[in-house]
Design a protein around this motif. Structure first.
Motif, PDB file in Angstrom:
ATOM      1  N   GLU A 102       0.973  -1.151   0.097  1.00  0.00           N
ATOM      2  CA  GLU A 102      -0.068  -0.108  -0.067  1.00  0.00           C
ATOM      3  C   GLU A 102       0.726   1.234  -0.025  1.00  0.00           C
ATOM      4  OE1 GLU A 102      -4.061  -1.781   2.278  1.00  0.00           O
ATOM      5  OE2 GLU A 102      -2.382  -0.723   3.483  1.00  0.00           O
ATOM      6  N   VAL A 103       1.814   1.205   0.795  1.00  0.00           N
ATOM      7  CA  VAL A 103       2.853   2.508   0.872  1.00  0.00           C
ATOM      8  C   VAL A 103       3.397   2.649  -0.296  1.00  0.00           C
ATOM      9  CG1 VAL A 103       5.001   3.302   1.925  1.00  0.00           C
ATOM     10  CG2 VAL A 103       3.217   2.116   3.169  1.00  0.00           C
ATOM     11  N   ALA A 104       4.103   1.530  -1.266  1.00  0.00           N
ATOM     12  CA  ALA A 104       4.506   1.522  -2.417  1.00  0.00           C
ATOM     13  C   ALA A 104       3.699   2.166  -3.553  1.00  0.00           C
ATOM     14  CB  ALA A 104       5.182   0.361  -2.646  1.00  0.00           C
ATOM     15  N   ARG A 105       2.514   1.501  -3.405  1.00  0.00           N
ATOM     16  CA  ARG A 105       1.324   1.981  -4.387  1.00  0.00           C
ATOM     17  C   ARG A 105       1.185   3.604  -4.287  1.00  0.00           C
ATOM     18  NH1 ARG A 105      -2.834  -0.522  -2.578  1.00  0.00           N
ATOM     19  NH2 ARG A 105      -1.863  -2.248  -3.307  1.00  0.00           N
ATOM     20  N   ILE A 106       1.133   4.131  -2.974  1.00  0.00           N
ATOM     21  CA  ILE A 106       1.021   5.588  -2.897  1.00  0.00           C
ATOM     22  C   ILE A 106       2.308   6.415  -3.510  1.00  0.00           C
ATOM     23  CG2 ILE A 106       1.080   7.457  -1.219  1.00  0.00           C
ATOM     24  CD1 ILE A 106      -0.648   5.340   0.585  1.00  0.00           C
ATOM     25  N   TYR A 107       3.387   5.915  -3.183  1.00  0.00           N
ATOM     26  CA  TYR A 107       4.699   6.686  -3.768  1.00  0.00           C
ATOM     27  C   TYR A 107       4.713   6.489  -5.102  1.00  0.00           C
ATOM     28  CZ  TYR A 107       7.164   7.743   0.600  1.00  0.00           C
ATOM     29  OH  TYR A 107       7.447   8.483   1.556  1.00  0.00           O
ATOM     30  N   SER A 108       3.958   5.464  -5.981  1.00  0.00           N
ATOM     31  CA  SER A 108       3.952   5.480  -7.311  1.00  0.00           C
ATOM     32  C   SER A 108       3.114   6.274  -7.872  1.00  0.00           C
ATOM     33  CB  SER A 108       3.876   3.979  -7.777  1.00  0.00           C
ATOM     34  OG  SER A 108       2.521   3.420  -7.429  1.00  0.00           O
ATOM     35  N   GLN A 141       8.809   1.541   2.278  1.00  0.00           N
ATOM     36  CA  GLN A 141       8.054   1.514   3.423  1.00  0.00           C
ATOM     37  C   GLN A 141       8.929   1.769   4.933  1.00  0.00           C
ATOM     38  OE1 GLN A 141       6.490  -2.052   5.651  1.00  0.00           O
ATOM     39  NE2 GLN A 141       4.718  -0.946   6.207  1.00  0.00           N
ATOM     40  N   LEU A 142      10.233   1.467   4.578  1.00  0.00           N
ATOM     41  CA  LEU A 142      11.273   1.724   5.611  1.00  0.00           C
ATOM     42  C   LEU A 142      11.765   3.300   5.545  1.00  0.00           C
ATOM     43  CD1 LEU A 142      13.308   1.295   7.808  1.00  0.00           C
ATOM     44  CD2 LEU A 142      14.898   0.408   6.030  1.00  0.00           C
ATOM     45  N   VAL A 143      11.690   3.514   4.314  1.00  0.00           N
ATOM     46  CA  VAL A 143      12.236   5.298   3.929  1.00  0.00           C
ATOM     47  C   VAL A 143      11.180   6.127   4.362  1.00  0.00           C
ATOM     48  CG1 VAL A 143      12.590   6.845   2.303  1.00  0.00           C
ATOM     49  CG2 VAL A 143      13.851   4.540   2.100  1.00  0.00           C
ATOM     50  N   ASN A 144       9.770   5.430   4.347  1.00  0.00           N
ATOM     51  CA  ASN A 144       8.593   6.390   4.607  1.00  0.00           C
ATOM     52  C   ASN A 144       8.530   6.512   6.129  1.00  0.00           C
ATOM     53  OD1 ASN A 144       5.618   7.333   3.878  1.00  0.00           O
ATOM     54  ND2 ASN A 144       5.202   5.902   5.079  1.00  0.00           N
ATOM     55  N   GLU A 145       8.740   5.212   6.810  1.00  0.00           N
ATOM     56  CA  GLU A 145       8.481   5.431   8.266  1.00  0.00           C
ATOM     57  C   GLU A 145       9.578   6.313   8.614  1.00  0.00           C
ATOM     58  OE1 GLU A 145       8.940   1.393   9.290  1.00  0.00           O
ATOM     59  OE2 GLU A 145       6.652   0.942   8.910  1.00  0.00           O
TER      60      GLU A 145
END
Length: 275
Positions: free
Chosen positions: A62-68, A146-150
């Motif tokens: 889900e996080v990767a989809r938001i970043y894309s 996700q790690l970078v986002n956190e």
């Protein structure tokens, strides 16, 4: 003993030009506070699509989809956010320039405020770079995104201690101001202390992935962000007012036409003492 001739003393016109220049520099610094809020929340938050927040409870996919989604627009917003963060430096400097008027000797509190402000600038700039890193290659492994986002959200929201340092230094300087016409009104000192209290619940974002204490929750982000963002326009108005009063006081102290002003005017006395 080598003696260097002093610079020519300022006349009234040169003195008044210096007063105007100093006032304008502080005006620009004060308005940088508004520029910071607009570029941070408008660039990083809205244009970068980080408000509404990427939820901490989201799965890596889900996080990767938001970043894309809209990756280029997101990068532009983050670059604008970085420009806004730089504007905090002249803003904090303008505050310290006014704080030093309330300290008759060494401006310790003014220096503390500015040093704390530099730390705030740094801890805001680093997460912007991390957000950019996460947006640079959205097709990477979702777990890494996700790690970078956190890390980005934690570094953006959690480092409130230097902000507290600014607020406490400003409050103490305001309470200690014994001038007949204080630089900042006493109510602003109470405001700063209340903002300091309201920022501390951000510490709890490391314990919660959902609910009001998470980084997308009411107490974890929205209340601290609201008081943090509102502090800048209020302080912009107070610094503009204080700088205007300082300029008015300086104009009243302007010497008569043709009379020198400043340290250079006292040099002949010192030179005579050397003979």
């Amino acid at each position: 003993m080598t003696w260097t001739a002093p610079a020519p003393p300022l006349d009234r016109d040169a003195y008044l030009r210096d007063v105007v220049l100093k006032h304008r520099v502080q005006q620009v610094g004060a308005w940088c506070g508004i520029g910071f809020v607009v570029l941070l929340f408008g660039g990083w938050g809205l244009l970068g699509n980080f408000i509404p927040m990427v939820p901490p409870s989201g799965t890596p996919e889900e996080v990767a989809r938001i970043y894309s989604h809209h990756a280029d627009l997101r990068r532009v917003g983050l670059l604008l956010g970085m420009v806004g963060i730089f504007l905090t430096i002249p803003f904090y400097f303008a505050i310290s320039m006014q704080m030093r008027r309330s300290e008759p000797r060494t401006p310790v509190l003014a220096m503390l405020q500015f040093a704390s402000g530099i730390l705030v600038t740094v801890v805001l700039m680093i997460p912007m770079l991390l957000f950019l890193g996460g947006s640079f290659r959205p097709e990477r492994t979702p777990e890494l995104t996700q790690l970078v986002n956190e890390l980005s959200y934690l570094m953006l929201i959690l480092p409130w201690p230097p902000i507290i340092g600014q607020l406490v230094a400003l409050s103490v300087a305001t309470f200690a101001d014994r001038r007949p016409r204080p630089v900042f009104p006493r109510w602003s000192a109470y405001m700063n202390l209340w903002i300091a209290v309201l920022l501390t619940p951000a510490s709890l974002i490391v314990f919660f992935e959902s609910g009001p204490f998470a980084w997308n929750g009411l107490l974890g982000f929205w209340i601290p962000a609201a008081v943090f963002g509102s502090w800048y326009p209020v302080m912009t108005w107070l610094v503009l007012r204080a700088a205007r009063e300082e300029a008015e006081e300086a104009r009243l102290l302007a010497p008569p036409a043709g009379e020198p002003v400043g340290d250079a005017a006292r040099v002949p006395v010192a030179a005579g003492a050397l003979r």
